[in-house]
Design an enzyme around this catalytic site. Structure first.
Site, PDB file in Angstrom:
ATOM      1  N   ILE A  21     -18.482  20.890  24.818  1.00 54.71           N
ATOM      2  CA  ILE A  21     -18.156  22.020  23.939  1.00 54.71           C
ATOM      3  C   ILE A  21     -16.898  21.690  23.129  1.00 54.71           C
ATOM      4  O   ILE A  21     -16.806  21.989  21.942  1.00 54.71           O
ATOM      5  CB  ILE A  21     -17.974  23.308  24.775  1.00 54.71           C
ATOM      6  CG1 ILE A  21     -19.322  23.729  25.378  1.00 54.71           C
ATOM      7  CG2 ILE A  21     -17.369  24.427  23.941  1.00 54.71           C
ATOM      8  CD1 ILE A  21     -19.260  24.904  26.337  1.00 54.71           C
ATOM      9  N   VAL A  66      -5.155  17.542  34.179  1.00 60.87           N
ATOM     10  CA  VAL A  66      -4.478  18.841  34.192  1.00 60.87           C
ATOM     11  C   VAL A  66      -3.996  19.250  35.581  1.00 60.87           C
ATOM     12  O   VAL A  66      -3.233  20.208  35.710  1.00 60.87           O
ATOM     13  CB  VAL A  66      -5.350  19.972  33.590  1.00 60.87           C
ATOM     14  CG1 VAL A  66      -5.735  19.676  32.156  1.00 60.87           C
ATOM     15  CG2 VAL A  66      -6.566  20.260  34.442  1.00 60.87           C
ATOM     16  N   TYR A 153     -23.063  30.243  40.341  1.00 59.74           N
ATOM     17  CA  TYR A 153     -21.776  30.077  39.654  1.00 59.74           C
ATOM     18  C   TYR A 153     -20.604  30.210  40.631  1.00 59.74           C
ATOM     19  O   TYR A 153     -19.556  29.599  40.468  1.00 59.74           O
ATOM     20  CB  TYR A 153     -21.668  31.055  38.480  1.00 59.74           C
ATOM     21  CG  TYR A 153     -20.759  30.564  37.383  1.00 59.74           C
ATOM     22  CD1 TYR A 153     -20.969  29.324  36.777  1.00 59.74           C
ATOM     23  CD2 TYR A 153     -19.680  31.324  36.940  1.00 59.74           C
ATOM     24  CE1 TYR A 153     -20.130  28.863  35.777  1.00 59.74           C
ATOM     25  CE2 TYR A 153     -18.840  30.873  35.931  1.00 59.74           C
ATOM     26  CZ  TYR A 153     -19.077  29.640  35.358  1.00 59.74           C
ATOM     27  OH  TYR A 153     -18.240  29.181  34.370  1.00 59.74           O
ATOM     28  N   LYS A 160     -13.077  31.804  36.501  1.00 62.26           N
ATOM     29  CA  LYS A 160     -13.159  32.300  35.111  1.00 62.26           C
ATOM     30  C   LYS A 160     -12.571  33.716  35.009  1.00 62.26           C
ATOM     31  O   LYS A 160     -12.009  34.084  33.980  1.00 62.26           O
ATOM     32  CB  LYS A 160     -14.611  32.281  34.620  1.00 62.26           C
ATOM     33  CG  LYS A 160     -15.182  30.880  34.413  1.00 62.26           C
ATOM     34  CD  LYS A 160     -14.376  30.025  33.441  1.00 62.26           C
ATOM     35  CE  LYS A 160     -15.100  28.751  33.055  1.00 62.26           C
ATOM     36  NZ  LYS A 160     -14.230  27.793  32.338  1.00 62.26           N
ATOM     37  N   ARG A 190     -26.025  22.583  27.732  1.00 65.29           N
ATOM     38  CA  ARG A 190     -26.367  21.354  28.463  1.00 65.29           C
ATOM     39  C   ARG A 190     -25.253  20.328  28.317  1.00 65.29           C
ATOM     40  O   ARG A 190     -25.285  19.458  27.446  1.00 65.29           O
ATOM     41  CB  ARG A 190     -27.689  20.812  27.957  1.00 65.29           C
ATOM     42  CG  ARG A 190     -28.819  21.746  28.305  1.00 65.29           C
ATOM     43  CD  ARG A 190     -30.144  21.096  28.149  1.00 65.29           C
ATOM     44  NE  ARG A 190     -31.067  21.662  29.112  1.00 65.29           N
ATOM     45  CZ  ARG A 190     -32.377  21.618  28.992  1.00 65.29           C
ATOM     46  NH1 ARG A 190     -32.923  21.023  27.967  1.00 65.29           N
ATOM     47  NH2 ARG A 190     -33.137  22.149  29.910  1.00 65.29           N
ATOM     48  N   LEU A 192     -22.047  18.025  30.759  1.00 66.01           N
ATOM     49  CA  LEU A 192     -21.817  17.455  32.101  1.00 66.01           C
ATOM     50  C   LEU A 192     -21.451  18.555  33.083  1.00 66.01           C
ATOM     51  O   LEU A 192     -22.013  18.655  34.175  1.00 66.01           O
ATOM     52  CB  LEU A 192     -20.676  16.436  32.047  1.00 66.01           C
ATOM     53  CG  LEU A 192     -20.971  15.023  31.547  1.00 66.01           C
ATOM     54  CD1 LEU A 192     -19.707  14.190  31.624  1.00 66.01           C
ATOM     55  CD2 LEU A 192     -22.096  14.394  32.351  1.00 66.01           C
TER      56      LEU A 192
HETATM   57  P1  NAD Z   1     -17.797  18.980  29.868  1.00 74.54           P
HETATM   58  O1  NAD Z   1     -18.147  18.334  31.156  1.00 74.54           O
HETATM   59  O2  NAD Z   1     -18.210  18.295  28.634  1.00 74.54           O
HETATM   60  O3  NAD Z   1     -16.252  19.301  29.783  1.00 74.54           O
HETATM   61  C1  NAD Z   1     -15.481  19.602  30.927  1.00 74.54           C
HETATM   62  C2  NAD Z   1     -14.195  18.822  30.758  1.00 74.54           C
HETATM   63  O4  NAD Z   1     -13.276  19.129  31.801  1.00 74.54           O
HETATM   64  C3  NAD Z   1     -14.434  17.292  30.808  1.00 74.54           C
HETATM   65  O5  NAD Z   1     -13.959  16.712  29.622  1.00 74.54           O
HETATM   66  C4  NAD Z   1     -13.605  16.856  31.992  1.00 74.54           C
HETATM   67  O6  NAD Z   1     -13.032  15.576  31.796  1.00 74.54           O
HETATM   68  C5  NAD Z   1     -12.546  17.946  32.015  1.00 74.54           C
HETATM   69  N1  NAD Z   1     -11.823  17.989  33.272  1.00 74.54           N
HETATM   70  C6  NAD Z   1     -12.254  18.314  34.526  1.00 74.54           C
HETATM   71  N2  NAD Z   1     -11.256  18.172  35.417  1.00 74.54           N
HETATM   72  C7  NAD Z   1     -10.164  17.766  34.726  1.00 74.54           C
HETATM   73  C8  NAD Z   1      -8.832  17.437  35.076  1.00 74.54           C
HETATM   74  N3  NAD Z   1      -8.389  17.495  36.342  1.00 74.54           N
HETATM   75  N4  NAD Z   1      -7.987  17.070  34.086  1.00 74.54           N
HETATM   76  C9  NAD Z   1      -8.388  16.997  32.801  1.00 74.54           C
HETATM   77  N5  NAD Z   1      -9.638  17.284  32.405  1.00 74.54           N
HETATM   78  C10 NAD Z   1     -10.512  17.661  33.366  1.00 74.54           C
HETATM   79  O7  NAD Z   1     -18.459  20.445  29.951  1.00 74.54           O
HETATM   80  P2  NAD Z   1     -18.326  21.718  28.996  1.00 74.54           P
HETATM   81  O8  NAD Z   1     -19.485  22.560  29.364  1.00 74.54           O
HETATM   82  O9  NAD Z   1     -18.128  21.321  27.596  1.00 74.54           O
HETATM   83  O10 NAD Z   1     -17.024  22.449  29.565  1.00 74.54           O
HETATM   84  C11 NAD Z   1     -15.943  22.845  28.745  1.00 74.54           C
HETATM   85  C12 NAD Z   1     -15.522  24.264  29.083  1.00 74.54           C
HETATM   86  O11 NAD Z   1     -16.541  25.158  28.692  1.00 74.54           O
HETATM   87  C13 NAD Z   1     -15.268  24.521  30.558  1.00 74.54           C
HETATM   88  O12 NAD Z   1     -14.161  25.380  30.698  1.00 74.54           O
HETATM   89  C14 NAD Z   1     -16.548  25.230  30.981  1.00 74.54           C
HETATM   90  O13 NAD Z   1     -16.377  26.033  32.133  1.00 74.54           O
HETATM   91  C15 NAD Z   1     -16.784  26.060  29.749  1.00 74.54           C
HETATM   92  N6  NAD Z   1     -18.111  26.631  29.626  1.00 74.54           N
HETATM   93  C16 NAD Z   1     -19.217  25.846  29.761  1.00 74.54           C
HETATM   94  C17 NAD Z   1     -20.470  26.418  29.670  1.00 74.54           C
HETATM   95  C18 NAD Z   1     -21.704  25.578  29.858  1.00 74.54           C
HETATM   96  O14 NAD Z   1     -22.787  26.131  30.096  1.00 74.54           O
HETATM   97  N7  NAD Z   1     -21.644  24.270  29.744  1.00 74.54           N
HETATM   98  C19 NAD Z   1     -20.610  27.787  29.402  1.00 74.54           C
HETATM   99  C20 NAD Z   1     -19.467  28.558  29.248  1.00 74.54           C
HETATM  100  C21 NAD Z   1     -18.212  27.978  29.377  1.00 74.54           C
END
Ligand code: NAD
Length: 261
Positions: A21, A66, A153, A160, A190, A192
């Site tokens: 995202i 982080v 979840y 969250k 979709r 990781l």
């Molecule tokens: P993604 O796997 O592409 O991104 C998650 C990121 O978190 C990765 O880049 C990973 O390296 C990073 N991360 C995890 N632990 C970390 C750490 N200790 N230090 C630094 N970085 C760390 O997946 P995404 O779905 O793009 O997730 C991005 C955000 O969107 C998240 O907050 C997720 O909860 C939120 N989100 C996702 C969805 C979904 O369905 N995919 C829906 C709503 C919200």
């Protein structure tokens, strides 16, 4: 025509690959004239972030875990000059606990999930604060599982909820400098992180079938809303959770033919 984010500089944390995202957000912000620093969590993710950084207005890429305060401090030190926006798109929980009952969440994973997925926004905001121009914009990513039960979840829903509450408290704390703090609540994507949730494919399809707009949500859908939140177009908006989910959160009953029930 002038682009809405021309001259704006920022930091985006959370790109893992081109399905992230955060990548959708980076692309849209860049197309609107913004330039930004990107981070990567580890060396294998660096290999994916490096080529992506060359496709946008990138000011530099830096390692960032982080969960380590020293790593966050290094990111702040690596930023030259001031910034106008910060995007937090980070979440983590043990895959084994994103299945079955929430009741079985371990203390260790509860604390780790809350630390990485929620507290990190507060710590980063505090550390970045001296580098942020007045009137800057901060954005985090959340999901509807914060306010309603969602299968699998589990502890991530609790994280969250903490993240969304942090948005409201940070909005007040940063408001005296005109710095706005908001979140986008995205529908299932979709990615990781999305794939780690048990039965994610079924949840994804169920959501599409039961949303007012019945099509997959795209990275561009979220990126375009982030342009609004990062720009002056939303200058009166803070502490807000903006749902970008094809309207799923507005439907109280699953959309299906009731005649057979
Ligand atoms: P993604 O796997 O592409 O991104 C998650 C990121 O978190 C990765 O880049 C990973 O390296 C990073 N991360 C995890 N632990 C970390 C750490 N200790 N230090 C630094 N970085 C760390 O997946 P995404 O779905 O793009 O997730 C991005 C955000 O969107 C998240 O907050 C997720 O909860 C939120 N989100 C996702 C969805 C979904 O369905 N995919 C829906 C709503 C919200």
């Amino acid at each position: 025509m002038t682009k809405v984010l021309e001259g704006k500089r920022g930091l985006i944390v959370g790109i893992a690959n081109d399905h992230s995202i955060a990548w959708g957000i980076a692309k849209c912000l860049s197309e609107e004239g913004a330039s930004m620093y990107l981070t990567y969590q580890n060396e294998s993710i660096k290999k994916r972030v490096e080529p992506l950084s060359q496709k946008i207005n990138c000011l530099g890429i830096m390692p960032c875990d982080v969960s380590e305060t020293s790593s966050l401090e290094n990111v702040c030190d690596g930023i030259e000059g001031n910034i106008d926006f910060f995007v937090h798109a980070v979440a983590y929980s043990d895959k084994n606990e994103l299945a079955g009952k929430y009741l079985n969440t371990s203390k260790e994973n509860f604390l780790k999930t809350l630390h990485i997925s929620a507290y990190s926004l507060t710590e980063m905001t505090r550390l970045l604060s001296p580098k942020m121009n007045n009137g800057s914009s901060i954005l985090a990513l959340t999901y509807y599982g914060s306010t309603r039960y969602m299968q699998s979840y589990n502890v991530m829903g609790v994280a969250k909820a903490a993240l969304e509450t942090s948005i409201r408290y940070l909005a007040v704390d940063m408001g005296d400098r005109g710095i706005r703090v908001n979140a986008i609540s995205a529908g299932p994507m979709r990615t990781l992180a999305g794939a780690v949730i048990n039965k994610s494919r079924q949840i994804y399809n169920y959501t599409i079938n039961n949303s007012p707009i019945k099509k997959p949500l795209s990275l561009d859908d979220i990126g375009k809303s982030s342009v609004y939140l990062m720009s002056n177009l939303s200058k009166g908006v803070t502490g807000e959770i903006l749902y970008v989910d094809n309207g799923y959160n507005k439907v109280g009953m699953s959309i299906q033919d009731l005649s057979s029930i």
